[in-house]
Structures are given as structure tokens and as C-alpha cells.
Design a protein around this motif. Structure first.
Motif, PDB file in Angstrom:
ATOM      1  N   SER A  79       0.794  -1.166   0.116  1.00 48.57           N
ATOM      2  CA  SER A  79      -0.056  -0.145   0.172  1.00 48.57           C
ATOM      3  C   SER A  79       0.909   1.183  -0.018  1.00 48.57           C
ATOM      4  CB  SER A  79      -0.767   0.186   1.225  1.00 48.57           C
ATOM      5  OG  SER A  79      -1.753   1.218   1.288  1.00 48.57           O
ATOM      6  N   PRO A  80       0.793   1.995  -1.152  1.00 50.37           N
ATOM      7  CA  PRO A  80       1.806   3.133  -1.111  1.00 50.37           C
ATOM      8  C   PRO A  80       1.352   4.218   0.033  1.00 50.37           C
ATOM      9  CG  PRO A  80       0.178   3.322  -2.966  1.00 50.37           C
ATOM     10  CD  PRO A  80       0.022   2.044  -2.204  1.00 50.37           C
ATOM     11  N   SER A  81       2.649   4.563   0.490  1.00 46.36           N
ATOM     12  CA  SER A  81       2.276   5.856   1.377  1.00 46.36           C
ATOM     13  C   SER A  81       2.018   7.161   0.923  1.00 46.36           C
ATOM     14  CB  SER A  81       3.739   5.709   2.306  1.00 46.36           C
ATOM     15  OG  SER A  81       4.895   6.332   1.602  1.00 46.36           O
ATOM     16  N   GLU A  82       2.194   7.177  -0.369  1.00 50.20           N
ATOM     17  CA  GLU A  82       1.804   8.571  -0.906  1.00 50.20           C
ATOM     18  C   GLU A  82       1.331   8.498  -2.367  1.00 50.20           C
ATOM     19  OE1 GLU A  82       5.293  10.976  -0.631  1.00 50.20           O
ATOM     20  OE2 GLU A  82       6.228  10.047  -2.176  1.00 50.20           O
ATOM     21  N   THR A  83       0.610   9.049  -2.961  1.00 44.33           N
ATOM     22  CA  THR A  83       0.229   9.196  -4.401  1.00 44.33           C
ATOM     23  C   THR A  83       1.532   9.260  -5.173  1.00 44.33           C
ATOM     24  OG1 THR A  83      -2.123  10.020  -4.163  1.00 44.33           O
ATOM     25  CG2 THR A  83      -1.188   9.903  -6.222  1.00 44.33           C
ATOM     26  N   CYS A  84       1.782   8.181  -6.215  1.00 52.35           N
ATOM     27  CA  CYS A  84       2.739   7.993  -7.055  1.00 52.35           C
ATOM     28  C   CYS A  84       2.338   7.598  -8.455  1.00 52.35           C
ATOM     29  CB  CYS A  84       3.752   7.256  -6.384  1.00 52.35           C
ATOM     30  SG  CYS A  84       3.043   5.454  -6.015  1.00 52.35           S
ATOM     31  N   VAL A  85       3.442   7.553  -9.262  1.00 52.26           N
ATOM     32  CA  VAL A  85       3.219   7.151 -10.676  1.00 52.26           C
ATOM     33  C   VAL A  85       3.997   5.773 -10.967  1.00 52.26           C
ATOM     34  CG1 VAL A  85       3.778   7.641 -12.984  1.00 52.26           C
ATOM     35  CG2 VAL A  85       2.934   9.597 -11.426  1.00 52.26           C
ATOM     36  N   VAL A  86       3.440   4.832 -11.528  1.00 52.61           N
ATOM     37  CA  VAL A  86       3.931   3.797 -11.809  1.00 52.61           C
ATOM     38  C   VAL A  86       3.577   3.351 -13.270  1.00 52.61           C
ATOM     39  CG1 VAL A  86       4.121   1.012 -11.570  1.00 52.61           C
ATOM     40  CG2 VAL A  86       4.137   2.676  -9.562  1.00 52.61           C
ATOM     41  N   GLY A  87       4.602   3.178 -14.354  1.00 58.07           N
ATOM     42  CA  GLY A  87       4.356   2.793 -15.552  1.00 58.07           C
ATOM     43  C   GLY A  87       3.454   3.937 -16.293  1.00 58.07           C
ATOM     44  N   GLY A  88       3.482   5.214 -15.941  1.00 58.25           N
ATOM     45  CA  GLY A  88       2.826   6.351 -16.661  1.00 58.25           C
ATOM     46  C   GLY A  88       1.557   6.334 -15.871  1.00 58.25           C
ATOM     47  N   TYR A  89       1.000   5.545 -15.181  1.00 57.45           N
ATOM     48  CA  TYR A  89      -0.287   5.761 -14.240  1.00 57.45           C
ATOM     49  C   TYR A  89      -0.269   6.277 -12.842  1.00 57.45           C
ATOM     50  CZ  TYR A  89      -1.843   3.444 -18.534  1.00 57.45           C
ATOM     51  OH  TYR A  89      -2.296   2.852 -19.786  1.00 57.45           O
ATOM     52  N   THR A  90      -1.232   6.765 -12.451  1.00 55.39           N
ATOM     53  CA  THR A  90      -1.367   7.317 -11.023  1.00 55.39           C
ATOM     54  C   THR A  90      -1.809   6.327 -10.087  1.00 55.39           C
ATOM     55  OG1 THR A  90      -1.805   9.752 -11.546  1.00 55.39           O
ATOM     56  CG2 THR A  90      -2.497   8.694  -9.509  1.00 55.39           C
ATOM     57  N   VAL A  91      -0.979   5.919  -9.149  1.00 55.97           N
ATOM     58  CA  VAL A  91      -1.098   4.948  -8.107  1.00 55.97           C
ATOM     59  C   VAL A  91      -1.592   5.775  -6.799  1.00 55.97           C
ATOM     60  CG1 VAL A  91      -0.554   2.824  -6.681  1.00 55.97           C
ATOM     61  CG2 VAL A  91       0.094   3.272  -8.995  1.00 55.97           C
ATOM     62  N   PRO A  92      -2.926   5.678  -6.608  1.00 57.96           N
ATOM     63  CA  PRO A  92      -3.399   6.514  -5.336  1.00 57.96           C
ATOM     64  C   PRO A  92      -2.864   5.937  -3.860  1.00 57.96           C
ATOM     65  CG  PRO A  92      -5.281   5.829  -6.600  1.00 57.96           C
ATOM     66  CD  PRO A  92      -4.020   5.096  -7.017  1.00 57.96           C
ATOM     67  N   LYS A  93      -2.421   7.093  -3.181  1.00 55.71           N
ATOM     68  CA  LYS A  93      -2.143   6.571  -1.769  1.00 55.71           C
ATOM     69  C   LYS A  93      -3.242   5.550  -1.093  1.00 55.71           C
ATOM     70  CE  LYS A  93      -1.310   8.948   2.557  1.00 55.71           C
ATOM     71  NZ  LYS A  93      -1.325  10.281   3.339  1.00 55.71           N
ATOM     72  N   GLY A  94      -2.519   4.817  -0.215  1.00 53.36           N
ATOM     73  CA  GLY A  94      -3.537   3.898   0.430  1.00 53.36           C
ATOM     74  C   GLY A  94      -4.216   2.692  -0.187  1.00 53.36           C
ATOM     75  N   CYS A  95      -4.032   2.792  -1.638  1.00 55.11           N
ATOM     76  CA  CYS A  95      -4.753   1.693  -2.358  1.00 55.11           C
ATOM     77  C   CYS A  95      -4.156   0.170  -2.077  1.00 55.11           C
ATOM     78  CB  CYS A  95      -4.842   2.074  -3.867  1.00 55.11           C
ATOM     79  SG  CYS A  95      -3.190   1.674  -4.771  1.00 55.11           S
ATOM     80  N   GLN A  96      -4.604  -0.559  -2.598  1.00 58.87           N
ATOM     81  CA  GLN A  96      -3.932  -2.003  -2.419  1.00 58.87           C
ATOM     82  C   GLN A  96      -3.115  -2.473  -3.669  1.00 58.87           C
ATOM     83  OE1 GLN A  96      -6.407  -5.689  -2.491  1.00 58.87           O
ATOM     84  NE2 GLN A  96      -5.280  -6.038  -0.240  1.00 58.87           N
ATOM     85  N   VAL A  97      -2.046  -2.729  -3.560  1.00 59.45           N
ATOM     86  CA  VAL A  97      -1.162  -3.008  -4.831  1.00 59.45           C
ATOM     87  C   VAL A  97      -0.703  -4.466  -4.820  1.00 59.45           C
ATOM     88  CG1 VAL A  97       0.773  -2.698  -5.988  1.00 59.45           C
ATOM     89  CG2 VAL A  97      -0.409  -0.805  -4.886  1.00 59.45           C
ATOM     90  N   LEU A  98      -0.966  -5.081  -5.679  1.00 57.15           N
ATOM     91  CA  LEU A  98      -0.920  -6.718  -5.822  1.00 57.15           C
ATOM     92  C   LEU A  98       0.349  -6.850  -6.934  1.00 57.15           C
ATOM     93  CD1 LEU A  98      -4.513  -8.256  -5.371  1.00 57.15           C
ATOM     94  CD2 LEU A  98      -2.378  -7.920  -3.617  1.00 57.15           C
ATOM     95  N   ILE A  99       1.365  -7.993  -6.641  1.00 56.93           N
ATOM     96  CA  ILE A  99       2.053  -8.178  -7.928  1.00 56.93           C
ATOM     97  C   ILE A  99       1.920  -9.666  -8.128  1.00 56.93           C
ATOM     98  CG2 ILE A  99       4.739  -8.414  -8.362  1.00 56.93           C
ATOM     99  CD1 ILE A  99       4.044  -5.693  -7.462  1.00 56.93           C
ATOM    100  N   ASN A 100       1.596 -10.062  -9.359  1.00 57.00           N
ATOM    101  CA  ASN A 100       0.940 -11.189  -9.915  1.00 57.00           C
ATOM    102  C   ASN A 100       2.150 -12.060 -10.459  1.00 57.00           C
ATOM    103  OD1 ASN A 100      -0.251 -13.363 -10.959  1.00 57.00           O
ATOM    104  ND2 ASN A 100      -1.795 -12.093 -11.826  1.00 57.00           N
ATOM    105  N   ALA A 101       2.770 -12.441  -9.326  1.00 53.51           N
ATOM    106  CA  ALA A 101       4.025 -13.368  -9.861  1.00 53.51           C
ATOM    107  C   ALA A 101       3.839 -14.436 -10.678  1.00 53.51           C
ATOM    108  CB  ALA A 101       4.707 -13.702  -8.127  1.00 53.51           C
ATOM    109  N   TRP A 102       2.659 -15.044 -10.193  1.00 53.22           N
ATOM    110  CA  TRP A 102       2.016 -16.158 -11.073  1.00 53.22           C
ATOM    111  C   TRP A 102       2.082 -16.048 -12.715  1.00 53.22           C
ATOM    112  CZ3 TRP A 102      -1.822 -17.573 -14.540  1.00 53.22           C
ATOM    113  CH2 TRP A 102      -2.053 -18.863 -14.455  1.00 53.22           C
ATOM    114  N   VAL A 103       1.823 -14.618 -12.899  1.00 57.69           N
ATOM    115  CA  VAL A 103       1.716 -14.122 -14.321  1.00 57.69           C
ATOM    116  C   VAL A 103       3.116 -13.866 -14.916  1.00 57.69           C
ATOM    117  CG1 VAL A 103       0.936 -12.171 -16.019  1.00 57.69           C
ATOM    118  CG2 VAL A 103      -0.728 -13.409 -14.627  1.00 57.69           C
TER     119      VAL A 103
END
Length: 536
Positions: free
Chosen positions: A404-428
Motif C-alpha cells: 500500500s503506497p504511503s503517498e500517491t505516485c506514478v507507476v508505468g505512466g499511471y497514477t497509483v493512489p495513496k492507500g490503495c491495495q497493490v498486488l504483484i501477480n508473480a504467477w503471471v
């Protein structure tokens, strides 16, 4: 990840509310109205704020009012997210209740999250069940990034799971692995549930390693049996859809009683820890420091109590911290390691020629008149490749642990809001045909080639991240690196294995906190070693 196990269909959401929380129709309507109100308010707020940013939110499927994309997901989240990635790209957004979930499915973007912006993504999105079970989320798995987490990780990496400490308790691991071999030898030519066997073996190894010098054999067996039942109940609760996680505003109501039930389990485990810690302290006071240095007295609990007594005043290592570490090792270590042993044995049974190559390598290194020992393991390069290939195809946590990001940031050219849930799909990521040649084929040899031989499970190559990466990489990795190959090598060196006659084994997954085999793995052993004393 487990906080929103999505097996429940849309129709089950109101039924859960009715059957487990409310008895009156008016109360149900009130709760749903509140949820709808806050969902709409949240949606309006997100739309307003995202429009202000320079970068848009990631693309993703539209959901339904109030519940978002929940009813369109199956029990296999990692597969569902993989299919969505084919449509929306390597970073996508879903709404789950009032939660925003960002799913990352490429090595490049995984590197952005877990390395280039690691400090920003070092916090967790902690489910309510974890807060209730893991000392208000102050364990090493769920604790927020900060001095407390740094203390726990330092204790593990420097003191508890260092090579020196792991070497000092090797005799305890060896004792339990040898007992596993004796148990199997007593069931020659009988069908054995390898899933069950590996779970009990890893559980016994961990209970022995954690407090093996504190309890006698009967005490360890009793604790192991009770802990197994506790684990099953705790995992079942954690895997349930929890309305409190999807609609945090309703969390204080604990509509399904998940937190209340989990707290009861937590109290039981806390009492067990208190009892064992008391026994350890009494043993230390009777034996004295000199006597306590004997090999049979050493275990992780002994080391942790030493650290507790010599604690730093600025960042004290409390009894609660000690218990939280014990709980992490017992829960995470048992479930993940035993699951990976079962997957590895299943793949070897499915590919007899690979099993044969593993046995030949062990025979060359260990010999047929000897048993496998941990010092042999670094020389078993092909076995290491087999286990890496098992991790690649069957990561224990296919979505890793949420961030969960501690602040709003940019990943891959997209905004990732502060406090959202971020999942890394290692399986894919670990099955991506752009990265892996014939990705669905079980081919250990790939890890012996120049292209992949530097892919280690320590998270340095983002094409291969079964244990995560960065500052939140699995802290139990050093112990797993020893236990997994030790158990597998002992099983395949001491015995030949075959399917029961007429078996048509279904090699399917059962998604959960840890992704296990959907059908128990059953096989029949026969002895390989000519000297019967090696089974004694």
C-alpha cells in the motif's frame, strides 16, 4: 491478499450479512444504505482527485455500483487478473467494494514497485483478520514500515536466521527429517498422502527448531497437533470474504464476527506462548548459562530470550515482539514450505526422468551408503534447478503479499493512489511467454543455462520473484532455502516413489492464502538404500 478472498459470488454478500450479522430486516437495509452512501462518496472523491493529476489512473474493467468488480471474479484470482492483464495491460485497476486494487503483471513494473519506489510501497494493506491474529498487525509480515519493522527484520536477519544461528539448530532439523524417513519406511508399499506427510514434517521441524530444547518429545508432538488444528481454523477465517475489508467504514461493526472469532484463536496461541516462555525461563534459571550452552538446549526461543534480555533501550525488543516473530515463523513457515515440498514431489512424480536425474545427482554427492545432510545441499545444482522451476510454476503466494503506497505516485505512466491495495501477480510474471521459453513446461534445465542461471529466489531478477523483493522480501527465506531442499532430497534419495495403480492425478490448484494442490498428493514408496540401518 487473503483479506478479500473472492470465491463468494454477488448473491452471497447479502446472505452473509443476513445470516451472520443481522436478524432484523431494517438493520440490513440500514447497513446496505450506509455502504452505498460511502461507496458513492468515495467514487466521487476518487474521480475528482484523479482528474487533477497529470497521469490517469490505470485502465481496468467497470464494476457494479457498491460492490465493484467482485461478482465477476472466480476463486482463482491470479488467473482472473492474468486474463484481465491480457486486455488492459501490465498494470490495471479494479474496484472491490470501496477499495481500489492495482494489479501489476510485468517484471519492469514489479521492479518499479519493489525496487525503484520501494520505500513508497513498503507498507501493507492489512486485513482485519490479520490485525486480530497478529498482535494488532505488529508482526514482521504486516507491521508498517518504520523503526519497529526495522527492529524485527534486524533481529531475524542478524541474529535469528543468520548462518551461525541456523547452523546451531541444525541438529533439531536433522532429528525431525530423520524421523520423517523412519515414518515413511514403516509404510513401504502403502499409499501415503504426501501433502499430509510434508505438512506434518515441516510443522515438526519448525516446532523443534523454535522450541525443541524447551519441550520434550511428547510436549513437541502435543503442541504440533494443537497448532495444526489452530492453523486450519485461522486460515479458514482469513480466507473468508470479509465485509470489513471491502467497506472499511463498517469494520467497527464486525458484521460477520470474523475479528471476534480470530481474537479467540489469538488468545489461545498467546497462552501457549506464555506457557512455553515460562518453561524456557525456568529451565534457564535451573541450568545456568554454562549448562544452557549445550547443543540439546539451544533453539530459537533460547536465542530470542537472550536478545530480549540484552535489548536496546532506544528500540526495546518486547515480549510481544518475541511472540509475533514466533507466530510468523510457525504460520508462514509451515504452510508455505510444506506446500512447496508437495508441489516439488508432484512434479517429480509427473516427470520420472527428472526424478531419476535428481536421484543420480544425490547418489553422486551423498552416496548410496549414506543419508542426506544439509552440508550436501549446495552441491546439488540440479535439485536446486528443480526447486526453482517449482517456485516459478507454483509460487506459494501467487499475488505475493499486498502493498500500500504511503503517498500517491506514478507507476508505468499511471497514477497509483495513496492507500490503495497493490498486488504483484508473480504467477503471471513467471509464466510470461515474452520472458520464458515454453513457460508452461516443467523444465529445470532452463535454470542451468546462461540466460537464467543468475535467477535466484532472493528477488534480484524481477522475472522471478516467488518470495517478493526489496525491503519486504520474505524474511524467512534463509530457513526455507535449507528446509525445502533438505526434505525433498531426503525423500527422493531414501525412496522410490510411484502413483497408486489406476491413479489419474489431477494437477490442479486451490487458490487461498497459500495456493495448494486441489487434490491431495498420494504416492507409494519403496526403499532405495540397501542398508536397513539407514532407515533406523
Amino acid at each position: 491478499m487473503a483479506s478479500f478472498h473472492l470465491a463468494t459470488k454477488l448473491s452471497s454478500i447479502p446472505s452473509l450479512l443476513l445470516s451472520e450479522a443481522f436478524n432484523q430486516k431494517t438493520e440490513t437495509i440500514l447497513v446496505l444504505s450506509l455502504a452505498l452512501f460511502f461507496s458513492i462518496a468515495w467514487y466521487v472523491w476518487m474521480a475528482k482527485n484523479s482528474s487533477k493529476g497529470k497521469f490517469p489512473l490505470p485502465p481496468g474493467p467497470r464494476g457494479l455500483p457498491l460492490i465493484g468488480y467482485l461478482p465477476f471474479l472466480s476463486t482463482d484470482l491470479h488467473r482472473d487478473f492474468g486474463k484481465l492483464a491480457e486486455t488492459y495491460g501490465p498494470i490495471l485497476k479494479l474496484r472491490l467494494g470501496t477499495k481500489t486494487c492495482i494489479v501489476v503483471s510485468s517484471p519492469t513494473l514489479a521492479k518499479e514497485v519493489m525496487r525503484e519506489q520501494d520505500p513508497t510501497f513498503a507498507n501493507r494493506d492489512v486485513p482485519a483478520a490479520a490485525l486480530a491474529m497478529n498482535y494488532d498487525g505488529q508482526d514482521i509480515g504486516w507491521a508498517p514500515n518504520g523503526p519497529h519493522l526495522h527492529l524485527l527484520r534486524r533481529v531475524c536477519s542478524r541474529d535469528l536466521l543468520s548462518n551461525k544461528s541456523l547452523d546451531s539448530v541444525y541438529h533439531l532439523r536433522r532429528r525431525e527429517v530423520r524421523q520423517m524417513v523412519r515414518d515413511v519406511s514403516s509404510m513401504i508399499n502403502s499409499s501415503i498422502d504426501l501433502s499430509e506427510l510434508t505438512f506434518l514434517t515441516v510443522l515438526n521441524v519448525l516446532t523443534s527448531t523454535v522450541w525443541g530444547g524447551t519441550l520434550d518429545g511428547e510436549g513437541r508432538r502435543t503442541i504440533a497437533a494443537e497448532f495444526r488444528q489452530w492453523t486450519q481454523e485461522a486460515m479458514a477465517l482469513s480466507a473468508k470474504l470479509n465485509i470489513s475489508d471491502l467497506f472499511p467504514i463498517l469494520a467497527p461493526l464486525d458484521l460477520q464476527g470474523t475479528v471476534r472469532k480470530m481474537k479467540k484463536l489469538a488468545v489461545w496461541m498467546d497462552n501457549v506462548f506464555d506457557s512455553i516462555i515460562g518453561q524456557r525461563r525456568e529451565m534457564d534459571s535451573v541450568q545456568g548459562e554454562e549448562e544452557n550452552q549445550k547443543e540439546e538446549s539451544k533453539d530459537f526461543l533460547h536465542l530470542l530470550l537472550q536478545l530480549r534480555e540484552a535489548g536496546d533501550r532506544k528500540t526495546p525488543f518486547t515480549v510481544t515482539d518475541l511472540k509475533a516473530l514466533l507466530l510468523d515463523m510457525m504460520v508462514a513457515g509451515t504452510d508455505t514450505t510444506s506446500t512447496m515440498v508437495a508441489w516439488a514431489m508432484g512434479e517429480l512424480l509427473r516427470h520420472p526422468h527428472i526424478m531419476k536425474k535428481v536421484q543420480e545427482e544425490i547418489e553422486q554427492v551423498v552416496g548410496m551408503n549414506n543419508i542426506v545432510e544439509e552440508p550436501h545441499l549446495p552441491k546439488l545444482r540440479y535439485l536446486d534447478a528443480v526447486l526453482k522451476e517449482t517456485h516459478r510454476l507454483h509460487p506459494a503466494l501467487p499475488l505475493l503479499m499486498s502493498r500500500s503506497p504511503s503517498e500517491t505516485c506514478v507507476v508505468g505512466g499511471y497514477t497509483v493512489p495513496k492507500g490503495c491495495q497493490v498486488l504483484i501477480n508473480a504467477w503471471v510474471i513467471q509464466r510470461d511467454p515474452k520472458t520464458w521459453d515454453n513457460p508452461l513446461e516443467f523444465k529445470p534445465e532452463r535454470f542451468l543455462t546462461e540466460e537464467y542461471n543468475k535467477c535466484e529466489i532472493r528477488g534480484t531478477d524481477y522475472r522471478f520473484v516467488p518470495f517478493g523483493a526489496g525491503r519486504r522480501i520474505c524474511v524467512g527465506l534463509p530457513l526455507a532455502e535449507r528446509m525445502l531442499p533438505y526434505v525433498v532430497a531426503s525423500l527422493v534419495h531414501s525412496f522410490e516413489w510411484r502413483w497408486p495403480e489406476g491413479t489419474n492425478y489431477e494437477f490442479a490448484e486451490k487458490f487461498g492464502i497459500v495456493t495448494k494442490q486441489a487434490v491431495p498428493l498420494v504416492a507409494i514408496p519403496s526403499p532405495r538404500l540397501s542398508n536397513p540401518e539407514l532407515y533406523a
